[in-house]
Write an enzyme that holds these catalytic residues in place. Sequence first.
Site, mmCIF file in Angstrom:
data_model
loop_
_atom_site.group_PDB
_atom_site.id
_atom_site.type_symbol
_atom_site.label_atom_id
_atom_site.label_comp_id
_atom_site.label_asym_id
_atom_site.label_seq_id
_atom_site.Cartn_x
_atom_site.Cartn_y
_atom_site.Cartn_z
ATOM 1 N N GLY A 178 -8.898 -26.384 -12.162
ATOM 2 C CA GLY A 178 -9.675 -27.068 -11.126
ATOM 3 C C GLY A 178 -9.346 -28.554 -11.133
ATOM 4 C CB CYS A 184 -17.534 -24.741 -11.789
ATOM 5 S SG CYS A 184 -17.541 -25.126 -13.556
ATOM 6 N N GLY A 226 -14.280 -12.539 -19.600
ATOM 7 C CA GLY A 226 -13.690 -11.517 -20.465
ATOM 8 C C GLY A 226 -14.239 -10.127 -20.153
ATOM 9 N N GLY A 248 -12.650 -10.216 -16.359
ATOM 10 C CA GLY A 248 -12.544 -9.244 -17.444
ATOM 11 C C GLY A 248 -11.333 -8.340 -17.398
ATOM 12 C CB ILE A 272 -16.993 -12.971 -9.974
ATOM 13 C CG1 ILE A 272 -16.722 -12.290 -11.322
ATOM 14 C CG2 ILE A 272 -17.516 -12.026 -8.934
ATOM 15 C CD1 ILE A 272 -17.928 -11.642 -11.980
ATOM 16 C CG ASN A 273 -16.135 -19.461 -11.551
ATOM 17 O OD1 ASN A 273 -15.988 -19.442 -12.783
ATOM 18 N ND2 ASN A 273 -15.777 -20.489 -10.811
ATOM 19 C CB THR A 274 -17.879 -17.768 -15.868
ATOM 20 O OG1 THR A 274 -18.245 -19.072 -15.403
ATOM 21 C CG2 THR A 274 -16.434 -17.777 -16.309
ATOM 22 C CB THR A 294 -10.950 -14.163 -20.945
ATOM 23 O OG1 THR A 294 -11.818 -15.031 -20.210
ATOM 24 C CG2 THR A 294 -11.381 -14.145 -22.401
ATOM 25 C CG ASN A 339 -9.794 -23.997 -8.835
ATOM 26 O OD1 ASN A 339 -10.574 -24.924 -9.038
ATOM 27 N ND2 ASN A 339 -10.195 -22.746 -8.749
#
Length: 309
Positions: free
Chosen positions: A47, A131, A218, A244, A192-194, A266, A100
């Site tokens: 980013g 984020c 992950g 993941g 997706i983001n986290t 990850t 990004n």
Amino acid sequence: MASRLATSLAGIPLRNPVLAASGTFGYGREYAGLVPPACLGAVITKGTSLEPWPGNPPPRTVETVAGMLNAIGLENPGLAHLVEEDLPWLQSQGATVIVNVVGRCVDEYVEMAAALDRRREVAGLELNISCPNVDKGGMAFGSHPETAYALVRAVRRRTRLPLLVKLSPNVTDIVRVAERVRDAGADGLSAINTLVGMAIDLDSRRPVLGNVTGGLSGPAIKPVALAAVWRLAAVGLPVLGMGGIWDWRDAAEFLMAGAAAVAVGTATFARPRAMLEIVAGLEEYLECRGLKNVSELVGEANPTFRASG
Ligand SMILES: Cc1cc2nc3c(=O)[nH]c(=O)nc-3n(C[C@H](O)[C@H](O)[C@H](O)COP(=O)(O)O)c2cc1C
């Protein structure tokens, strides 16, 4: 013979459907000896903001069962460094590059997009409105359908580059946000983001992360990510699926759910060549099934995708 893996995402031609997820591959340099960037579908950069950002106080990462938490806070060297150092290097390596983009306000996103619009080295933009680790910008824009709409609309006016918008799973209805992002003129969705999470240190009796909370990534988030991609397939924009992905089987599941391509994050920390293994595994799978192109897998398992696609 045309490659079985050659495909495209939101108008960006890709050698294969496996991309480096933003923030997990830097600008590609550190991995170059292990993962030649030209062997990937594309490199999505860390980013990047107008000015350099310092990021969050340490500790910034912690391992969890089947994943990790990070609270990097979008540390990055800024636009000038990207343009002067990273883009020329990535181009010299033959990489397809998606930048990004992050900002603290709408104008910062717009200025970034306008500055990158004319650069030959950039194949597309991915707007990070998801984020979870920064106070201003990031998830603040992606949490509400109307703020997401306003941001994407403003950026759309300033760039002709293919525009992917990266969505957050930390919302009530990701599909509603995606629909407004589509209405504002996005060309594709990244998902997706986290997921927001935390850990506590039993010795210090304090949160482990300097930022208290961080983003979970992950294998732990794969089922959540897959369900998001499945639902987003009905929105009518190409989806870059991630969250993941550990091996080629995971990647194939995302494609069958409706993702046009996938990004891997990850897994690269555990197995630096994971993306190349996934490329090889997908190739072999297509060959065994007698499929001529990876696009034949896309949405195969998802009746909604087939209805809208
Ligand atoms: C250390 C780390 C840094 C990240 N930095 C960014 C970032 O700068 N911009 C962004 O949009 N996503 C960022 N992400 C999110 C990933 O791109 C990806 O959406 C997420 O990790 C899920 O994929 P994975 O489970 O394969 O890692 C970051 C993830 C990690 C683990």
